[in-house]
Design an enzyme around this catalytic site. Structure first.
Site, short mmCIF file in Angstrom:
data_model
loop_
_atom_site.label_atom_id
_atom_site.label_comp_id
_atom_site.label_asym_id
_atom_site.label_seq_id
_atom_site.Cartn_x
_atom_site.Cartn_y
_atom_site.Cartn_z
N GLU A 1 0.82 -1.23 0.00
CA GLU A 1 0.00 0.00 0.00
C GLU A 1 0.85 1.27 0.00
O GLU A 1 0.66 2.16 0.84
CB GLU A 1 -0.96 -0.01 1.20
CG GLU A 1 -2.01 -1.09 1.08
CD GLU A 1 -3.14 -0.99 2.09
OE1 GLU A 1 -3.04 -0.21 3.07
OE2 GLU A 1 -4.14 -1.71 1.90
N GLU B 1 -5.64 -8.23 -0.53
CA GLU B 1 -6.36 -7.91 0.71
C GLU B 1 -7.80 -7.66 0.33
O GLU B 1 -8.10 -6.73 -0.42
CB GLU B 1 -5.79 -6.65 1.40
CG GLU B 1 -4.47 -6.90 2.09
CD GLU B 1 -4.02 -5.73 2.96
OE1 GLU B 1 -4.86 -5.04 3.57
OE2 GLU B 1 -2.79 -5.51 3.01
#
Ligand code: AHR
Length: 498
Positions: free
Chosen positions: A173, A292
């Protein structure tokens, strides 16, 4: 009761069921590792300190792939802290989760656990506070057979054979301002490209995942993927997607339709990756690692920026999932399967205690959350080829996504069995689904299992661990050349032809 036809007679063949679709995620976060997969004093612990009750549930869940060690944690992690004799491993601050990391578990323990759990590891390298050199060191430690410093250290630490890890994440991320080492798409793309090129210089067969957006609502979404892929396209195999869903207020209809957002997210990332491929005249396609995804009540997380206690393995993100949450998890899996053409790896976040299908009590039992069931059933039943049917269903109005198809479905067909996964997204109306039999169907027996319908807010807990379990759907019947099954409102169903 609405009438729906789910027709596989002219279904689109999507491609093979990818075993990596049934991935999960173990992060050094809260109690995922400590008192989750690992608890040396626990009555079921094996010689390494792994909880055998958890290992049994992981196998039952059907997990094929496990991402590790983060997540936000990886962006501050020094993997060397977690190898060698335990008594000399340092305790460190984990800035991502404002916790203290004891480093009792590191890569060797995790990889030994993967072998016991029969899962493929997916290893993330730190591109937040670290760089290419530390990624190469970790790669050498894990994968080089011997005769070098890092491989000799691995052997000295009890693992003479290389681990042979194929799938690697290039950070986590990196588009998120919360991420340690967060940087612009061009800066990250360039670092990821350099690191990926170096890793492939060691082994061209590695499969590398570059960070996409941490959500489709990010202000940089789309442009982030384009810029990162312009930099790194030639060296990577996957771009990641992350998405979490929750029910906002009383808006259950939109929550049940969360997979509409996931599908749009996938379409946009595929389009962006293919756009970059076209500009580069590249024949090779980049796939998506949806590494995710889950239901997560993120908007209810307390702000921990001022928590100065720095606890070890605190109870964090321990969402307790209801029946309706499990229905949404089942519907997200339907989408991931239907997009197996381009989503060729996926990880539900996370595995134990932290927004997880498996919960544990330190020194006590482990139990299945509601969300365990759709994952376990899909992982067990989906095999062979993925089929996308035509669906003739009415629509359900939603505030977020407008009118959406009331029923969504996907099928899988193997030599001796087939499965159909269905979700009724209407919060109020039941549906009768007709499934016309099709010629390839190995239909000796047909059974259906349903989760949802009533008691949508019910949960499984330490004291009532079997409150929610899927039930046999007795409405299933043969009606002429169709199988008919009734889906209660807000429910998920697996139909098994054997
Ligand atoms: O899964 C929990 C967290 O969500 C992960 O650490 C991070 O990558 C994401 O924001």
């Amino acid at each position: 009761m609405v009438s729906v036809v789910v027709d596989f007679r002219r279904a689109r063949e999507v491609g093979p069921v990818r075993r990596r679709t049934f991935g999960s995620f173990v992060e050094h976060l809260g109690r995922c590792v400590y008192s989750g997969i690992y608890e040396p004093g626990h009555p079921t612990a094996d010689a390494r300190g792994f909880r055998r009750d958890v290992l049994d549930l992981v196998r039952e869940l059907g997990v094929t792939l496990v991402r590790y060690p983060g997540g936000n944690f990886v962006s501050g992690y020094r993997w060397e802290d977690g190898i060698g004799p335990r008594q000399s491993r340092p305790r460190r601050l984990d800035l991502a989760w404002r916790s203290t990391e004891t480093n009792e578990v590191g890569v060797d323990e995790f990889l030994a656990w993967c072998r016991e759990a029969d899962c493929e590891p997916m290893m993330a390298v730190n591109l937040g506070t670290r760089d290419t050199a530390s990624a190469l060191d970790l790669l050498e430690y894990c994968n080089h057979p011997g005769g070098t410093d890092w491989s000799a250290r691995r052997a000295a630490n009890g693992a003479p054979e290389p681990y042979g890890i194929r799938l690697w994440c290039l950070g986590n991320e990196m588009d998120g301002p919360w991420q340690l080492g967060h940087r612009s798409a061009a800066q990250y793309g360039s670092l990821a490209a350099r690191t990926a090129a170096a890793m492939k210089q060691y082994d061209p067969a590695l499969e590398l995942v570059v960070c996409g957006s941490s959500g489709s609502a990010m202000p940089t979404f789309g442009e982030w993927e384009r810029v990162v892929l312009e930099e790194a396209y030639d060296h990577v195999d996957y771009v990641s997607c992350h998405a979490y869903y929750e029910q906002h207020g009383a808006d259950r209809a939109s929550f049940l339709a969360s997979a509409v957002d996931m599908e749009g997210f996938i379409d946009a990332v595929v389009a962006t990756a293919d756009h970059v491929a076209a500009r580069r005249r590249a024949a090779r396609r980049i796939d998506i690692s949806f590494d995710e995804w889950n239901v997560w009540y993120l908007s209810q997380e307390p702000d921990r920026k001022t928590d100065d206690a720095w606890p070890v393995a605190p109870r964090l993100l321990e969402n307790v999932y209801s029946t309706v949450d499990a229905v949404v998890v089942g519907s997200l899996l339907i989408t991931l399967l239907r997009r197996s053409d381009r989503v060729t790896a996926a990880c539900q976040a996370q595995l134990v205690n932290v927004i997880a299908p498996i919960m544990t009590e330190p020194g006590g039992p482990a139990w299945r959350q509601t969300t365990f069931y759709p994952f376990a059933l899909t992982a067990r039943l989906a095999a062979g080829t993925v089929l996308a049917p035509t669906i003739d269903a009415g629509t359900v109005p939603t505030d977020r996504y407008g009118p959406v198809a009331a029923v969504d479905a996907v099928g899988t067909l193997d030599a001796d069995r087939a499965a159909v996964f269905l979700v009724n997204r209407s919060p109020v109306e039941a549906a009768t689904v007709q499934l016309p039999l099709w010629s390839e169907l190995p239909a000796q027996t047909v059974t259906a299992t349903t989760l949802g319908g009533d008691d949508l807010d019910a949960v499984n807990t330490l004291h009532d661990p079997l409150r929610v379990v899927p039930s046999v759907n007795r409405s299933i019947r043969l009606a002429g050349d169709c199988v008919e099954v009734e889906l209660p409102p807000a429910s998920w169903t697996a139909v098994e032809f054997a």
